[in-house]
Design a protein around this motif. Sequence first.
Motif, PDB file in Angstrom:
ATOM      1  N   ASN A 142       9.441  -7.210  -8.475  1.00  0.00           N
ATOM      2  CA  ASN A 142       9.382  -7.347  -6.917  1.00  0.00           C
ATOM      3  C   ASN A 142       7.956  -6.716  -6.317  1.00  0.00           C
ATOM      4  OD1 ASN A 142      12.279  -7.650  -5.887  1.00  0.00           O
ATOM      5  ND2 ASN A 142      12.506  -6.287  -7.522  1.00  0.00           N
ATOM      6  N   ASN A 143       7.695  -6.973  -5.058  1.00  0.00           N
ATOM      7  CA  ASN A 143       6.468  -6.339  -4.740  1.00  0.00           C
ATOM      8  C   ASN A 143       6.697  -5.788  -3.375  1.00  0.00           C
ATOM      9  OD1 ASN A 143       6.708  -8.377  -2.367  1.00  0.00           O
ATOM     10  ND2 ASN A 143       5.318  -9.950  -3.860  1.00  0.00           N
ATOM     11  N   ASP A 144       5.578  -5.043  -2.655  1.00  0.00           N
ATOM     12  CA  ASP A 144       5.797  -4.403  -1.291  1.00  0.00           C
ATOM     13  C   ASP A 144       4.170  -4.309  -0.997  1.00  0.00           C
ATOM     14  OD1 ASP A 144       6.665  -3.945   0.980  1.00  0.00           O
ATOM     15  OD2 ASP A 144       7.843  -2.122   0.378  1.00  0.00           O
ATOM     16  N   ALA A 145       3.853  -4.360   0.368  1.00  0.00           N
ATOM     17  CA  ALA A 145       2.659  -4.301   0.905  1.00  0.00           C
ATOM     18  C   ALA A 145       2.563  -2.925   1.616  1.00  0.00           C
ATOM     19  CB  ALA A 145       2.361  -5.348   1.998  1.00  0.00           C
ATOM     20  N   ASP A 146       1.372  -2.332   1.640  1.00  0.00           N
ATOM     21  CA  ASP A 146       1.237  -1.054   2.363  1.00  0.00           C
ATOM     22  C   ASP A 146       1.183  -1.219   3.686  1.00  0.00           C
ATOM     23  OD1 ASP A 146      -1.324  -2.560   2.949  1.00  0.00           O
ATOM     24  OD2 ASP A 146      -2.690  -1.025   2.159  1.00  0.00           O
ATOM     25  N   TYR A 147       0.981  -0.029   4.474  1.00  0.00           N
ATOM     26  CA  TYR A 147       0.816  -0.167   6.106  1.00  0.00           C
ATOM     27  C   TYR A 147      -0.570  -0.342   6.684  1.00  0.00           C
ATOM     28  CZ  TYR A 147       5.806   0.894   6.550  1.00  0.00           C
ATOM     29  OH  TYR A 147       7.230   0.615   6.486  1.00  0.00           O
ATOM     30  N   LYS A 148      -1.598  -0.458   5.813  1.00  0.00           N
ATOM     31  CA  LYS A 148      -2.946  -0.555   6.122  1.00  0.00           C
ATOM     32  C   LYS A 148      -3.309  -1.905   6.103  1.00  0.00           C
ATOM     33  CE  LYS A 148      -4.294   4.148   5.757  1.00  0.00           C
ATOM     34  NZ  LYS A 148      -5.269   5.105   4.803  1.00  0.00           N
ATOM     35  N   GLY A 149      -2.624  -2.941   5.435  1.00  0.00           N
ATOM     36  CA  GLY A 149      -3.236  -4.360   5.359  1.00  0.00           C
ATOM     37  C   GLY A 149      -4.356  -4.298   4.272  1.00  0.00           C
ATOM     38  N   LYS A 150      -4.326  -3.180   3.109  1.00  0.00           N
ATOM     39  CA  LYS A 150      -5.127  -3.537   2.087  1.00  0.00           C
ATOM     40  C   LYS A 150      -4.673  -3.769   0.873  1.00  0.00           C
ATOM     41  CE  LYS A 150      -8.117   0.418   2.187  1.00  0.00           C
ATOM     42  NZ  LYS A 150      -8.496   1.880   2.199  1.00  0.00           N
ATOM     43  N   TYR A 151      -3.505  -3.442   0.473  1.00  0.00           N
ATOM     44  CA  TYR A 151      -3.114  -3.524  -0.691  1.00  0.00           C
ATOM     45  C   TYR A 151      -1.530  -4.225  -0.888  1.00  0.00           C
ATOM     46  CZ  TYR A 151      -6.735  -0.405  -1.904  1.00  0.00           C
ATOM     47  OH  TYR A 151      -7.951   0.277  -1.980  1.00  0.00           O
ATOM     48  N   VAL A 152      -1.369  -4.723  -1.850  1.00  0.00           N
ATOM     49  CA  VAL A 152       0.012  -5.347  -2.341  1.00  0.00           C
ATOM     50  C   VAL A 152       0.140  -4.879  -3.759  1.00  0.00           C
ATOM     51  CG1 VAL A 152       1.643  -7.141  -2.447  1.00  0.00           C
ATOM     52  CG2 VAL A 152       0.010  -7.125  -0.833  1.00  0.00           C
ATOM     53  N   VAL A 171      -1.674  -4.108  -8.944  1.00  0.00           N
ATOM     54  CA  VAL A 171      -2.033  -3.808  -7.358  1.00  0.00           C
ATOM     55  C   VAL A 171      -3.237  -5.013  -7.147  1.00  0.00           C
ATOM     56  CG1 VAL A 171      -2.859  -2.139  -5.769  1.00  0.00           C
ATOM     57  CG2 VAL A 171      -1.629  -1.461  -7.704  1.00  0.00           C
ATOM     58  N   PHE A 172      -3.019  -5.724  -5.744  1.00  0.00           N
ATOM     59  CA  PHE A 172      -3.853  -6.566  -5.382  1.00  0.00           C
ATOM     60  C   PHE A 172      -4.576  -6.011  -4.402  1.00  0.00           C
ATOM     61  CE2 PHE A 172      -0.060  -8.627  -7.337  1.00  0.00           C
ATOM     62  CZ  PHE A 172      -0.624  -9.482  -8.045  1.00  0.00           C
ATOM     63  N   ASN A 173      -5.899  -6.224  -4.455  1.00  0.00           N
ATOM     64  CA  ASN A 173      -6.968  -5.964  -3.295  1.00  0.00           C
ATOM     65  C   ASN A 173      -7.099  -7.201  -2.368  1.00  0.00           C
ATOM     66  OD1 ASN A 173      -9.229  -5.375  -1.906  1.00  0.00           O
ATOM     67  ND2 ASN A 173      -9.929  -3.844  -3.301  1.00  0.00           N
ATOM     68  N   LEU A 174      -6.459  -7.114  -1.146  1.00  0.00           N
ATOM     69  CA  LEU A 174      -6.476  -8.272  -0.559  1.00  0.00           C
ATOM     70  C   LEU A 174      -7.971  -8.610   0.113  1.00  0.00           C
ATOM     71  CD1 LEU A 174      -3.362  -7.808   1.946  1.00  0.00           C
ATOM     72  CD2 LEU A 174      -3.781  -9.084  -0.309  1.00  0.00           C
ATOM     73  N   ALA A 175      -8.859  -7.653   0.441  1.00  0.00           N
ATOM     74  CA  ALA A 175     -10.217  -7.780   0.841  1.00  0.00           C
ATOM     75  C   ALA A 175     -10.949  -8.588  -0.405  1.00  0.00           C
ATOM     76  CB  ALA A 175     -10.756  -6.612   1.228  1.00  0.00           C
ATOM     77  N   ALA A 176     -10.716  -7.892  -1.511  1.00  0.00           N
ATOM     78  CA  ALA A 176     -11.532  -8.478  -2.715  1.00  0.00           C
ATOM     79  C   ALA A 176     -11.129  -9.772  -3.130  1.00  0.00           C
ATOM     80  CB  ALA A 176     -11.104  -7.440  -3.758  1.00  0.00           C
ATOM     81  N   ILE A 177      -9.881  -9.974  -2.868  1.00  0.00           N
ATOM     82  CA  ILE A 177      -9.395 -11.403  -3.099  1.00  0.00           C
ATOM     83  C   ILE A 177      -9.930 -12.471  -2.160  1.00  0.00           C
ATOM     84  CG2 ILE A 177      -7.279 -13.024  -2.915  1.00  0.00           C
ATOM     85  CD1 ILE A 177      -5.756 -10.692  -4.128  1.00  0.00           C
TER      86      ILE A 177
END
Length: 644
Positions: free
Chosen positions: A250-260, A286-292
């Motif tokens: 299972n996954n979930d995202a943060d409330y700042k749009g940075k990480y999943v 943990v996935f870093n959206l900006a880095a991806i």
Amino acid sequence: MSEKENGGVSRRNLLGTGLTATLAATAGAVAGGGAMVVTHTGSARAETDDDHHKKALVPPGKLDEYYGFWSGGQSGELRILGLPSMRELLRIPVFNRCSATGWGATNESLQVLTEGLTPASRAYLSSVGLKTYQNGDLHHPRPSYTDGSYDGRYVFVNDKANTRLARIRLDVMKCDKITEIPNAHSIHGLRLQRYPKTGYVFCNGENRAPLVNTGKLLDEPKKWRSVFSAVDAETMQVSWQVIVSGNLDNNDADYKGKYVASTCYNSEEGTTVAEMTGSDKDHIVVFNLAAIEQAIKDGKAEEINGVKVLDGTKTSQLGITIYVPVANSPHGCNAAPDGKHLIINGKLSPTVTIFEWDKFDDIFAGKSKPESAIVGNVEVGLGPLHTTFDGKGNCYTSLFLDSQVVKWNLDDALRAYKGEKVNPIRQKLDVHYQIGHINATHGETKDADGKWAVALCKFSKDRFLNVGPMKPENDQLIDISGDKMVLVHDGPTYSEPHDATIIHASKLHPKEVWNKDDDFFRFSKEWAAKDGVKLGEDNKVVRDGDNVRVYMTAAAPAFGLANFRVKKGDEVTVFVTNTDDVVDLAHGFTIVDYGIAMEIAPQATASITFKANKPGVHYYYCQWFCHALHMEMSGQMLVEEAGA
Ligand code: RUQ
Ligand code: CUA
């Protein structure tokens, strides 16, 4: 000893480890001790409290306060329930075939069901005489967000069975897009970007499989891959994928749009149960959206089956993922509505682990160790699967093995982890039985309101009249508005609601009738334009070689055509437009002995294509009760012998 004789021990104890709970429940005990108040509400008789029960009653003619979006599990559909009544309001066919509405048979639904298939699946399905898959396994319904609040646009759902993502439009409550995710195998965890809005839909490919999965590497499981996908919520195209170590759960995202973040089991990367649970640690990734996004821009991705795929495994040098060890086989992954914390549920470990999202900043920057993100650890009971929230600082964790919901306080948990002598556990409530998901009203948003929670129990056993060996599941409603949780309702449900999300009715404004120009009818609109036919006005048969297109209106209590004539072997498409502009006045179109049926809601057009291979007189009739003369709403399809 029968179940009755032993006071229900074997029922509660089905999976072996709920002994403490069982004894307390059997004694009907209400136990409180020291700082910790543990209430067992007990046996099947005692747990409904009259006042709370009345709060959950919605009298005839009154509306519910919340919409609940219920997964239909292996039935492949999505359901809408009203809360707190728990009345089932609607079933929305998604991955299944629906006899009532024609979903899976009409051209409109087939467009949705086939457009997003991968070329490999399309070829496979056509080789076995199918246009699309006939089944699905829908676990997780997730409504779209804007800035951490439900925005009423869509609900997204996964298909674990055939690796798909589907989208349901909340203005008309219809599935309008389905995408099969290439390179992944079996989509399980599904969550959405919360900020600034959804955005991305995050899909966990659960099983490890060869990448590319075309018959090579069959005997080299070490080389199989688990793939995480981000799908664009508007286009429903896969934006990018990341290969990870271990099986994504299972996954979930943060409330700042940075990480999943995602839980992973099988860090061992084995293929048998023994291999998969061999080590005592698994991890979250943990996935870093900006880095991806940057790595994609920098050309670090490999293109596989038309998708940009990045390496995010443990040995990757890209800096797009971090791995934090946690106890073996974590399951639920739940972002708290405070925007700061993430709860990981232990499953095989009797604990939940608390993470702080902001701490991932320094870990990605290489300034601190992955474990530094852990800010709490609570022993909650046996088999913690999922956690939900009341927005008042309390967390509610489902305990599968104990068949309980445990309420605990987040602040106290953080303080206890720092060494203070506080017990974060507030209450334990028996549920019936073996709970999976738990979800509270707006619990997955920053608007968590602490009113109700639903406990989705995998077993009902003795809670309902015996209906034979296949029992319903049991979805229970819990009043969480007071200091104590109170169980107020048992709701039998059909196979198998994994999860539910709950939205206040003020957030949704579904249409009463369709807009007749809606894009959902594009198939019919395109053909009508080609044939110079006005949908909803003209009643006409257009012959085009062996292809016959029949356009007709439906207005209670008559179809626009009393009959139409075709030849054996013709490929016939019937387009029916409901011209009634009246709330709740749906028509249907069924052809007798032809396996044809479809729904036509007010102002909608529906179409269906078939081979007229059976000569004779075949009545068509309206199968939705629409008028005092509904029984008379019929006509005949006359199929001539070829050459007649
Ligand atoms: S998972 S019972 Cu398919 Cu949602 Cu946890
Ligand atoms: Cu139209 Cu019944």
